[in-house]
Design a protein around this motif. Structure first.
Motif, PDB file in Angstrom:
ATOM      1  N   LYS A 331       0.841  -1.204   0.000  1.00 45.84           N
ATOM      2  CA  LYS A 331       0.000   0.000   0.000  1.00 45.84           C
ATOM      3  C   LYS A 331       0.874   1.251   0.000  1.00 45.84           C
ATOM      4  N   ALA A 332       1.935   1.242   0.780  1.00 46.11           N
ATOM      5  CA  ALA A 332       2.845   2.385   0.853  1.00 46.11           C
ATOM      6  C   ALA A 332       3.529   2.626  -0.490  1.00 46.11           C
ATOM      7  N   MET A 333       3.947   1.559  -1.156  1.00 51.22           N
ATOM      8  CA  MET A 333       4.594   1.698  -2.468  1.00 51.22           C
ATOM      9  C   MET A 333       3.620   2.276  -3.492  1.00 51.22           C
ATOM     10  N   HIS A 334       2.355   1.858  -3.405  1.00 55.29           N
ATOM     11  CA  HIS A 334       1.332   2.387  -4.306  1.00 55.29           C
ATOM     12  C   HIS A 334       1.160   3.895  -4.091  1.00 55.29           C
ATOM     13  N   ILE A 335       1.173   4.320  -2.832  1.00 56.28           N
ATOM     14  CA  ILE A 335       1.024   5.746  -2.515  1.00 56.28           C
ATOM     15  C   ILE A 335       2.242   6.532  -3.003  1.00 56.28           C
ATOM     16  N   LEU A 336       3.428   5.958  -2.811  1.00 58.82           N
ATOM     17  CA  LEU A 336       4.658   6.635  -3.230  1.00 58.82           C
ATOM     18  C   LEU A 336       4.711   6.837  -4.745  1.00 58.82           C
ATOM     19  N   LYS A 337       4.079   5.921  -5.497  1.00 61.09           N
ATOM     20  CA  LYS A 337       4.072   6.037  -6.955  1.00 61.09           C
ATOM     21  C   LYS A 337       2.954   6.931  -7.473  1.00 61.09           C
ATOM     22  N   ASP A 338       2.022   7.249  -6.584  1.00 63.89           N
ATOM     23  CA  ASP A 338       0.868   8.069  -6.965  1.00 63.89           C
ATOM     24  C   ASP A 338       1.267   9.542  -6.969  1.00 63.89           C
ATOM     25  N   GLN A 339       1.317  10.140  -8.142  1.00 57.25           N
ATOM     26  CA  GLN A 339       1.735  11.539  -8.276  1.00 57.25           C
ATOM     27  C   GLN A 339       0.801  12.501  -7.553  1.00 57.25           C
ATOM     28  N   SER A 340      -0.466  12.125  -7.441  1.00 62.98           N
ATOM     29  CA  SER A 340      -1.433  13.009  -6.774  1.00 62.98           C
ATOM     30  C   SER A 340      -1.195  13.083  -5.270  1.00 62.98           C
ATOM     31  N   LYS A 341      -0.398  12.136  -4.739  1.00 57.12           N
ATOM     32  CA  LYS A 341      -0.113  12.136  -3.305  1.00 57.12           C
ATOM     33  C   LYS A 341       1.367  12.411  -3.033  1.00 57.12           C
ATOM     34  N   SER A 342       2.033  13.042  -3.989  1.00 56.08           N
ATOM     35  CA  SER A 342       3.470  13.299  -3.845  1.00 56.08           C
ATOM     36  C   SER A 342       3.788  14.272  -2.711  1.00 56.08           C
ATOM     37  N   GLN A 343       2.773  15.029  -2.273  1.00 52.11           N
ATOM     38  CA  GLN A 343       3.011  15.999  -1.199  1.00 52.11           C
ATOM     39  C   GLN A 343       3.057  15.340   0.183  1.00 52.11           C
ATOM     40  N   LEU A 344       2.648  14.065   0.285  1.00 54.96           N
ATOM     41  CA  LEU A 344       2.650  13.379   1.566  1.00 54.96           C
ATOM     42  C   LEU A 344       4.077  13.062   2.015  1.00 54.96           C
ATOM     43  N   THR A 345       4.338  13.253   3.287  1.00 54.40           N
ATOM     44  CA  THR A 345       5.647  12.905   3.845  1.00 54.40           C
ATOM     45  C   THR A 345       5.681  11.410   4.172  1.00 54.40           C
ATOM     46  N   VAL A 346       6.886  10.897   4.375  1.00 53.77           N
ATOM     47  CA  VAL A 346       7.037   9.488   4.741  1.00 53.77           C
ATOM     48  C   VAL A 346       6.285   9.190   6.028  1.00 53.77           C
ATOM     49  N   LEU A 347       6.335  10.118   6.970  1.00 52.94           N
ATOM     50  CA  LEU A 347       5.650   9.930   8.245  1.00 52.94           C
ATOM     51  C   LEU A 347       4.142   9.812   8.053  1.00 52.94           C
ATOM     52  N   GLU A 348       3.589  10.661   7.183  1.00 48.70           N
ATOM     53  CA  GLU A 348       2.153  10.611   6.905  1.00 48.70           C
ATOM     54  C   GLU A 348       1.764   9.301   6.216  1.00 48.70           C
ATOM     55  N   ILE A 349       2.628   8.830   5.330  1.00 41.35           N
ATOM     56  CA  ILE A 349       2.347   7.591   4.600  1.00 41.35           C
ATOM     57  C   ILE A 349       2.360   6.383   5.545  1.00 41.35           C
ATOM     58  N   LEU A 350       3.353   6.324   6.409  1.00 43.56           N
ATOM     59  CA  LEU A 350       3.457   5.154   7.295  1.00 43.56           C
ATOM     60  C   LEU A 350       2.265   5.067   8.249  1.00 43.56           C
ATOM     61  N   TYR A 351       1.776   6.229   8.700  1.00 45.69           N
ATOM     62  CA  TYR A 351       0.582   6.204   9.558  1.00 45.69           C
ATOM     63  C   TYR A 351      -0.665   5.821   8.751  1.00 45.69           C
ATOM     64  N   GLU A 352      -0.692   6.241   7.504  1.00 42.58           N
ATOM     65  CA  GLU A 352      -1.859   5.955   6.655  1.00 42.58           C
ATOM     66  C   GLU A 352      -1.993   4.473   6.346  1.00 42.58           C
ATOM     67  N   VAL A 353      -0.857   3.771   6.227  1.00 44.54           N
ATOM     68  CA  VAL A 353      -0.916   2.351   5.847  1.00 44.54           C
ATOM     69  C   VAL A 353      -0.937   1.415   7.058  1.00 44.54           C
ATOM     70  N   GLY A 354      -0.930   1.954   8.271  1.00 43.28           N
ATOM     71  CA  GLY A 354      -1.109   1.100   9.441  1.00 43.28           C
ATOM     72  C   GLY A 354       0.076   0.959  10.364  1.00 43.28           C
ATOM     73  N   PHE A 355       1.222   1.539  10.008  1.00 47.23           N
ATOM     74  CA  PHE A 355       2.370   1.489  10.922  1.00 47.23           C
ATOM     75  C   PHE A 355       2.201   2.570  11.996  1.00 47.23           C
ATOM     76  N   ASN A 356       2.857   2.359  13.139  1.00 48.79           N
ATOM     77  CA  ASN A 356       2.801   3.392  14.162  1.00 48.79           C
ATOM     78  C   ASN A 356       4.175   3.825  14.649  1.00 48.79           C
ATOM     79  N   SER A 357       5.227   3.403  13.919  1.00 48.24           N
ATOM     80  CA  SER A 357       6.573   3.889  14.235  1.00 48.24           C
ATOM     81  C   SER A 357       7.407   3.930  12.956  1.00 48.24           C
ATOM     82  N   LYS A 358       8.247   4.938  12.872  1.00 52.41           N
ATOM     83  CA  LYS A 358       9.077   5.114  11.681  1.00 52.41           C
ATOM     84  C   LYS A 358      10.111   4.004  11.556  1.00 52.41           C
TER      85      LYS A 358
END
Length: 375
Positions: A331-358
């Motif tokens: 899911k994180a890789m899909h978000i990273l490849k999505d140009q429409s979500k390029s403004q998201l930080t790594v921290l925001e992505i990891l929380y979005e996909v279910g992780f709770n620590s970097k």
């Protein structure tokens, strides 16, 4: 004299810090009060042991008290062992059977009872060379045997704790395992120094023994300060597991000709279960819940938790932890490849996909892609 003064100064600081740690553990607000109380008593016992470097001049005329102070250290490792159990297992409670851990200190004091505790004051004057008594040798041998037993037992508990966590939880509190593993390892190394010091006590290397006393005192002070900092920075560090949970291998039937035939007949059914599970993970995305457990997933897809555990951990040959995190990384890789979500930080992505620590996210990302999230 300078060396003795240095050792006494280090010991005084160590006792103060140990008692401070005990006070903190007894007063800090936490759900796991039993673990804190056990660890507090561990530090109190450690403080009593450390104070021997500077209080003997004041209590040497009280042989009974000197002897009891020598034996009190036999409570340290049982308290640490019970502390590890209380931290690892959320449902751990002290029971009458745990009184067996008092056996060494009771045994030692019964050995001393006829000769020392009941001796008259005149008889006790003959014990000027206390360290050379056979009873003291007995205590030291018993301490070494006890230490080995409890250190090995603690490592075995941690090994099982980690395996059960990986099979039943996602985003496990790895800091718990690392903290306890580091602590147990440090205690093992520190005690090796103590054992070496005790050997040198009866050798011709008296000067080396005296300097090693200073080293041991310094190490004890360092360990105590390290534990204080850990406790202050992580007052709610631990999340225990249920002691009734079993590893998959513990309830799988032993393979014989009958079970092999049954397994063969079930292959098609198992394949359909795996397919249904994978489809559910893709469509419903339960992995987005950072606290997802195998019990919760079992409830969602109506498969008994034991069957689901066998399906994932045995049939799919994956820990539940790895199984879920693989979907999170996809899911994180899909978000990273999505140009429409390029403004998201790594921290925001990891929380979005279910992780709770970097750190957990980076470790899992590197494991599945051989890359870092920012590559």
């Amino acid at each position: 004299m300078d060396r003795i003064s240095l050792l006494q100064g280090i010991a005084r600081i160590g006792v103060f810090v140990s008692l401070l740690m005990a006070f903190f553990l007894l007063t800090v607000k936490t759900e796991n009060k039993l673990a804190n109380r056990l660890f507090a008593w561990f530090f109190i016992v450690s403080a009593i042991d450390l104070c021997g470097f500077f209080v003997l001049d004041y209590i040497q005329d009280y042989v009974n008290l000197v002897i009891f102070r020598w034996t009190i250290c036999l409570l340290a490792m049982p308290l640490f062992y019970l502390y590890v159990l209380a931290v690892c297992y959320s449902d751990f409670k002290l029971k009458w059977k745990h009184l067996v851990h008092l056996f060494p200190i009771v045994l030692v004091n019964l050995v001393f009872l006829p000769r020392l505790y009941l001796a008259s004051d005149t008889e006790k004057e003959i014990f000027e060379f206390l360290e050379q008594m056979p009873e003291i040798y007995f205590i030291q041998v018993l301490i070494e045997l006890q230490y080995v037993f409890y250190i090995v037992s603690s490592f075995l508990i941690l090994k099982k704790y980690r395996e059960i966590y990986l099979e039943n939880y996602t985003n496990p509190s790895t800091s718990t395992y690392k903290y306890l593993f580091q602590m147990t390892t440090v205690f093992l190394i520190a005690h090796c120094l103590v054992a070496l010091k005790n050997v040198l006590r009866y050798s011709d290397f008296r000067q080396l023994f005296l300097w090693l006393n200073v080293v041991v005192g310094s190490v004890a002070l360092f360990i105590t300060c390290w534990l204080v900092m850990k406790a202050l920075n992580h007052p709610e560090l631990f999340r225990g597991i249920n002691s009734k949970l079993q590893l998959t291998k513990d309830f799988l039937p032993e393979e014989n000709e009958v079970t092999k035939e049954i397994i063969s007949n079930k292959d098609e059914f198992v394949s359909s279960q795996i397919l249904a599970l994978k489809n559910y993970m893709i469509e419903k995305e339960p992995y987005l819940d950072p606290s997802l457990t195998i019990q919760e997933l079992s409830n969602q897809i109506n498969i008994p938790v034991r069957d689901l555990s066998v399906l994932i951990n045995h049939r799919m040959n994956q820990h539940f932890f790895d199984f879920v995190n693989e979907y999170r990384i996809q899911k994180a890789m899909h978000i990273l490849k999505d140009q429409s979500k390029s403004q998201l930080t790594v921290l925001e992505i990891l929380y979005e996909v279910g992780f709770n620590s970097k750190s957990s996210f980076n470790t899992s990302f590197k494991k599945y892609t051989n890359l870092t999230p920012t590559s």
